[in-house]
Design a protein around this motif. Sequence first.
Motif, mmCIF file in Angstrom:
data_model
loop_
_atom_site.group_PDB
_atom_site.id
_atom_site.type_symbol
_atom_site.label_atom_id
_atom_site.label_comp_id
_atom_site.label_asym_id
_atom_site.label_seq_id
_atom_site.Cartn_x
_atom_site.Cartn_y
_atom_site.Cartn_z
ATOM 1 N N LYS A 201 1.524 7.739 2.975
ATOM 2 C CA LYS A 201 1.927 7.483 4.113
ATOM 3 C C LYS A 201 2.360 5.627 4.097
ATOM 4 C CE LYS A 201 -1.892 9.966 6.371
ATOM 5 N NZ LYS A 201 -1.369 10.223 7.285
ATOM 6 N N ASN A 202 2.342 5.271 5.309
ATOM 7 C CA ASN A 202 3.176 4.122 5.565
ATOM 8 C C ASN A 202 2.347 3.227 6.124
ATOM 9 O OD1 ASN A 202 5.098 1.702 6.199
ATOM 10 N ND2 ASN A 202 5.977 3.069 7.337
ATOM 11 N N ILE A 203 1.985 2.137 5.137
ATOM 12 C CA ILE A 203 0.537 1.348 5.822
ATOM 13 C C ILE A 203 1.498 -0.408 5.669
ATOM 14 C CG2 ILE A 203 -0.825 2.537 4.837
ATOM 15 C CD1 ILE A 203 -0.894 1.083 2.086
ATOM 16 N N THR A 204 2.846 -0.105 6.435
ATOM 17 C CA THR A 204 2.769 -1.366 5.968
ATOM 18 C C THR A 204 2.741 -2.245 6.909
ATOM 19 O OG1 THR A 204 5.304 -0.446 5.229
ATOM 20 C CG2 THR A 204 4.909 -2.879 6.317
ATOM 21 N N HIS A 205 2.233 -1.688 8.031
ATOM 22 C CA HIS A 205 1.880 -2.436 9.606
ATOM 23 C C HIS A 205 0.375 -2.880 9.522
ATOM 24 C CE1 HIS A 205 0.707 1.448 9.438
ATOM 25 N NE2 HIS A 205 -0.491 1.098 11.040
ATOM 26 N N ILE A 206 -0.410 -2.162 8.007
ATOM 27 C CA ILE A 206 -1.491 -2.095 8.018
ATOM 28 C C ILE A 206 -1.876 -3.637 6.686
ATOM 29 C CG2 ILE A 206 -4.250 -1.660 6.682
ATOM 30 C CD1 ILE A 206 -3.440 0.924 7.487
ATOM 31 N N LYS A 207 -1.323 -3.497 5.806
ATOM 32 C CA LYS A 207 -0.578 -4.945 5.260
ATOM 33 C C LYS A 207 -0.528 -6.315 5.632
ATOM 34 C CE LYS A 207 -2.047 -2.827 1.186
ATOM 35 N NZ LYS A 207 -3.286 -3.295 0.881
ATOM 36 N N LYS A 208 0.599 -6.137 6.669
ATOM 37 C CA LYS A 208 0.999 -6.717 6.911
ATOM 38 C C LYS A 208 -0.774 -7.867 8.385
ATOM 39 C CE LYS A 208 5.968 -6.338 8.215
ATOM 40 N NZ LYS A 208 7.432 -5.623 9.328
ATOM 41 N N ILE B 41 10.495 -4.654 2.530
ATOM 42 C CA ILE B 41 9.396 -4.516 1.392
ATOM 43 C C ILE B 41 8.770 -3.535 1.883
ATOM 44 C CG2 ILE B 41 7.154 -5.191 -0.170
ATOM 45 C CD1 ILE B 41 9.100 -6.810 -1.111
ATOM 46 N N VAL B 42 8.046 -2.124 1.118
ATOM 47 C CA VAL B 42 7.733 -1.342 2.387
ATOM 48 C C VAL B 42 6.244 -0.656 1.661
ATOM 49 C CG1 VAL B 42 9.160 -0.228 3.922
ATOM 50 C CG2 VAL B 42 8.759 1.179 2.126
ATOM 51 N N TRP B 43 5.246 -0.927 2.391
ATOM 52 C CA TRP B 43 4.074 -0.284 1.782
ATOM 53 C C TRP B 43 3.475 0.880 1.878
ATOM 54 C CZ3 TRP B 43 0.674 -2.882 -1.909
ATOM 55 C CH2 TRP B 43 0.685 -3.818 -1.269
ATOM 56 N N LEU B 44 3.312 1.906 1.061
ATOM 57 C CA LEU B 44 2.983 3.656 0.817
ATOM 58 C C LEU B 44 1.644 3.389 0.390
ATOM 59 C CD1 LEU B 44 6.210 5.037 -0.414
ATOM 60 C CD2 LEU B 44 5.571 4.479 1.912
ATOM 61 N N SER B 45 0.688 4.463 1.064
ATOM 62 C CA SER B 45 -0.639 5.211 0.081
ATOM 63 C C SER B 45 -0.251 6.197 -0.665
ATOM 64 C CB SER B 45 -1.966 4.983 1.428
ATOM 65 O OG SER B 45 -2.587 4.792 0.952
ATOM 66 N N TRP B 46 -0.369 6.779 -1.804
ATOM 67 C CA TRP B 46 -0.234 8.085 -2.233
ATOM 68 C C TRP B 46 -1.488 8.720 -3.251
ATOM 69 C CZ3 TRP B 46 5.344 9.783 -2.301
ATOM 70 C CH2 TRP B 46 6.185 8.247 -2.066
ATOM 71 N N THR B 47 -0.978 10.055 -2.435
ATOM 72 C CA THR B 47 -2.032 11.092 -3.343
ATOM 73 C C THR B 47 -0.948 12.112 -3.917
ATOM 74 O OG1 THR B 47 -3.802 10.853 -1.182
ATOM 75 C CG2 THR B 47 -3.625 12.619 -2.163
ATOM 76 N N SER B 48 -1.774 12.500 -5.151
ATOM 77 C CA SER B 48 -0.349 12.960 -6.122
ATOM 78 C C SER B 48 -1.102 13.635 -6.688
ATOM 79 C CB SER B 48 0.488 12.385 -6.598
ATOM 80 O OG SER B 48 1.345 11.320 -6.099
#
Length: 376
Positions: free
Chosen positions: A132-139, A111-118
């Motif tokens: 942006k891949n924010i998986t490390h921040i969520k961990k 599972i990877v976390w993404l922060s989107w602007t669209s």
Amino acid sequence: MKHPQLAMQRKRSLNSNSSSLKQEKLFNLERFFNLSPDILCIAGFDGYLKKVNPAFSNLLGYSEKELLQRPINDFIYEDDKSITSVLREKIKNNIPLLNFENRYVTKRGDIVWLSWTSISEKNDDLIYAVAKNITHIKKLEEERNLLLIDLAKLNADLKKFTYTTSHDLRSPVGNIISLFDLLDFSKIKDKETLEYLQLLRGVTFEMKATLDKYVDAITEDKKINIQVEKLNFQEILDNVCESIQELINKSETIIQVDFSKAETVEFSSFYLHSIFLNLISNSIKYAHSNRKPVVSIRTRKINNRIQLIFSDNGIGFDMKKAEGKIFGLNQSLHSKKESKGIGLYLVQSHLESLGGKINVKSKVNKGTTFTLSFRD
């Protein structure tokens, strides 16, 4: 008069230059799209991806062809599909999406976390998005939350343990006081015995008062709203020394005092009693076997901030080996059986809860110095 053929050639040249410029721009955009470390993609209003950059493909582990052939929802984590679909409809209605976070599932099942602007382009029924891949921040957030949960549980357990201990000890202490009340001191003829009994009676009453303070503080949750008042260092010290006078006498401890630079401080009486008691007791407990314990207690002011300096000539400890353990709960710096690793934890906790801080310096077989800085 201008020559028609010459004008035609100039027009063809301009068109050629314009075409080359457009191709160069498209080439640069394509390079930007492919080289960007952030996730870039173009999606259709039909719920399918139309174009993805290599960063997106590499993160999820799917080829570009696999990503374009399946609906976007197939790649989204099950619990996030509903909210993602709702927000996708808003984007279609020209409402930009900013910093929306959701989870995707990689081909490996991670599972990877993404922060989107669209944003959308209604004329083409397309959505342009960057993530942006924010998986490390969520961990890190998850680890922090787990630590906070553990800390809250530890604090609750410590509070319960302190309350239970203090409450249970009050009964036997009360029984001892009752026994003293039954004694007829007038019948005791030996002056030394009478003196010891009166001293023991006084210490017992002091113990009961201390236990009552602990129980009251925990029951009323005074740790959160502790009462602060103007305290005299000498009065607090005298009160503490009286409660452990026999220990001081037996160990032949010499206590040197100088409160001339700061005689009073705004602090909690309950906490300051505990600080003096723990630091003096530690100095006696960890005294050097080849010399009498000497404890120096003095005050000073640094930039209008009151400091209390505790120094002793005890066995000390290795600062490098003790790093990170000095004020830790249940962290003992010596092998003595009576070392429980609670005293210094309480000293730091009391001080920091009211905006202070504590520093320590120590050398093996030379002694230890604690510098307590109180809040301005």
